[in-house]
Design a protein around this motif. Structure first.
Motif, short mmCIF file in Angstrom:
data_model
loop_
_atom_site.label_atom_id
_atom_site.label_comp_id
_atom_site.label_asym_id
_atom_site.label_seq_id
_atom_site.Cartn_x
_atom_site.Cartn_y
_atom_site.Cartn_z
N LYS A 75 0.85 -1.18 0.00
CA LYS A 75 0.00 0.00 0.00
C LYS A 75 0.89 1.24 0.00
O LYS A 75 2.04 1.18 0.47
N PRO A 76 0.42 2.39 -0.53
CA PRO A 76 -0.84 2.52 -1.24
C PRO A 76 -0.75 1.87 -2.61
O PRO A 76 0.31 1.92 -3.25
N MET A 77 -1.85 1.25 -3.06
CA MET A 77 -1.82 0.67 -4.39
C MET A 77 -1.38 1.73 -5.40
O MET A 77 -0.43 1.53 -6.16
N VAL A 78 -2.10 2.84 -5.41
CA VAL A 78 -1.71 4.04 -6.15
C VAL A 78 -2.13 5.21 -5.27
O VAL A 78 -3.25 5.23 -4.76
N PRO A 79 -1.26 6.19 -5.04
CA PRO A 79 -1.59 7.26 -4.09
C PRO A 79 -2.82 8.08 -4.45
O PRO A 79 -3.57 8.51 -3.57
N ASP A 80 -3.05 8.33 -5.75
CA ASP A 80 -4.20 9.14 -6.13
C ASP A 80 -5.32 8.25 -6.66
O ASP A 80 -5.08 7.24 -7.30
N SER A 81 -6.55 8.66 -6.37
CA SER A 81 -7.70 7.82 -6.70
C SER A 81 -7.90 7.68 -8.20
O SER A 81 -8.38 6.64 -8.67
N ALA A 82 -7.54 8.70 -8.97
CA ALA A 82 -7.69 8.61 -10.43
C ALA A 82 -6.79 7.50 -10.97
O ALA A 82 -7.22 6.68 -11.80
N GLY A 83 -5.54 7.45 -10.52
CA GLY A 83 -4.64 6.39 -10.94
C GLY A 83 -5.09 5.04 -10.45
O GLY A 83 -4.99 4.03 -11.17
N ALA A 84 -5.59 4.98 -9.21
CA ALA A 84 -6.08 3.72 -8.66
C ALA A 84 -7.25 3.20 -9.47
O ALA A 84 -7.37 1.99 -9.72
#
Length: 341
Positions: free
Chosen positions: A98-107
Motif C-alpha cells: 500500500k498505497p496501491m496508487v496514491p491518487d484515486s484517479a490512478g487507482a
C-alpha cells in the motif's frame, strides 16, 4: 511453474529488503529471481546471501528477467501504477504494497484495466488482515456474539516521522491502514470523514499537524475514530476496539514482552511496523505465494486499494477544509466481490 515461484521484487528499500529476506529465508515455495531499484548498490546489499537473483535499475527489465513468474511491488507509491500495469500486460500476479496508487484517479485506472482483463492479478498489501489479533477480532464480529457493531476506536502511533513527512501523509499514508481495516472488519464502506486538529505536539517538526483525530462514518451508521500521532516518541502502537450492542473487544494491547529486572518491570514497545507486524507480513506473503502457485489470487483486491485511496483523499480534503467531507466511489466492477460480514 517450477518447484519455486520466481518473484521479481521492485524496490530494495526498508520494505523491499525485508520482503527479499522473507522470500529467501522465511516463506517456503518461492525464490527471489530479480530485484529492481535505481540504487544498484542498495539492491545488491539487500540480496547479500541470496543466490540466483539478477539486479536491474528498470522495473520492466526485472519483470522480463528469466524465471520471473510473479511480482512483489515495494517501491515508492508514485511508481506503483506503472509497475502494476506492466505486470498486468505480462499476465503476472502481483502483491503490491500500500498505497496501491496514491491518487484515486490512478487507482481507478488500475481497477479498470484489471476489470477489462476479466481476472484478478493484484493483491494489495494491507497486512493487518493477516495479523493474528485482527483475525480474531474479525471472526468475533462476523460471528455476531457481541451484536451489531456501533463504533471502532483506533490508535496509530509512531516513534517519529521520517524527513519530508507532511500533514496530509498522516491520513493518506498512516491512516490508510485503518481505512482498510475498518472496511474489512465491519464489511461496510466509509461514506464521510472529518479530521480534527488538536494542538500539535512540541516535538513535531515545524508545520506538521501532529497528532490528528480522524472520524469516519460508514454506510450503516458505525462511527470509526482514529487517533494518529506520528511523533509520540516512545514506540509504535496500533490498537483497535470494537464497541458493539452486546459488548466490546480490543486488540493491540498484548503484543509485547514484559521484562523484569533490578527490582522493577517494564513492557517493551515495538519501535516500528516491521517489528509489530512481522508475523502478519509473513502470513501475508506466505498466503500470496501459496495462492499464486495454485493459480489463484486472494486477499485485498485492487478495488480495496482504490477505495482506500478515495477515502484517504477525502480525509486530506477534510484536514485542509476543517469540514465533514463525503466519500464518493465509482461503480464497482463485477470482478470484485462486495464487502460482506
Amino acid at each position: 511453474m517450477g518447484d519455486l515461484l520466481g518473484v521479481a521484487v521492485l524496490g530494495a528499500g526498508h520494505m523491499g529488503a525485508d520482503h527479499i529476506r522473507r522470500l529467501d529465508r522465511v516463506v517456503g515455495g518461492a525464490r527471489v529471481a530479480a530485484v529492481a531499484d535505481p540504487d544498484t548498490a542498495r539492491a545488491e546489499a539487500a540480496l547479500a546471501g541470496v543466490s540466483g537473483a539478477s539486479v536491474h535499475t528498470d522495473p520492466e527489465s526485472a519483470l522480463d528477467a528469466p524465471g520471473v513468474e510473479a511480482v512483489l511491488i515495494a517501491s515508492p507509491g508514485p511508481a506503483h501504477e506503472e509497475a502494476l500495469l506492466a505486470a498486468f500486460a505480462r499476465g503476472l500476479p502481483v502483491l503490491c504494497e500500500k498505497p496501491m496508487v496514491p491518487d484515486s484517479a490512478g487507482a481507478l485506472r488500475v481497477v479498470e484495466v484489471e476489470a477489462r482483463l476479466g481476472r484478478r492479478l493484484a493483491q494489495i498489501g494491507f497486512m493487518r488482515r493477516y495479523d493474528a489479533e485482527y483475525l480474531r477480532l474479525k471472526e468475533l464480529l462476523d460471528g455476531g456474539t457481541l451484536g451489531r457493531p456501533l463504533m471502532l476506536h483506533c490508535v496509530h502511533r509512531n516513534v517519529s516521522s521520517p524527513p519530508g513527512f507532511t500533514s496530509a501523509m498522516l491520513v493518506n499514508s498512516s491512516v490508510s491502514h485503518e481505512i482498510d481495516a475498518a472496511r474489512w472488519l465491519l464489511g461496510q464502506e466509509l461514506t464521510a470523514v472529518t479530521v480534527l486538529r488538536p494542538a500539535s505536539s512540541a516535538v513535531a517538526p515545524e508545520g506538521l499537524v501532529d497528532p490528528q483525530f480522524v472520524l469516519f462514518e460508514t454506510d450503516r451508521g458505525v462511527l470509526v475514530d482514529v487517533e494518529v500521532f506520528v511523533n509520540c516518541g516512545f514506540g509504535y502502537q496500533v490498537r483497535c476496539e470494537a464497541v458493539c450492542e452486546g459488548g466490546s473487544a480490543r486488540v493491540g494491547d498484548g503484543h509485547t514482552m514484559v521484562v523484569t529486572s533490578a527490582g522493577g518491570a517494564r513492557e517493551e514497545v515495538a519501535q516500528d511496523y516491521l517489528v509489530r507486524f512481522a508475523d502478519a507480513y509473513d502470513r501475508e506473503v506466505r498466503a500470496w505465494v501459496d495462492a499464486t502457485r495454485r493459480g489463484r489470487v486472494t486477499g485485498p483486491s485492487a478495488w480495496d486499494g482504490y477505495a482506500a485511496s478515495v477515502v484517504a483523499e477525502a480525509g486530506v480534503r477534510a484536514l485542509e477544509s476543517g469540514r465533514r467531507t463525503d466519500v464518493r466511489l465509482a461503480p464497482r466492477p463485477d470482478l470484485y466481490a462486495p464487502l460482506s460480514r
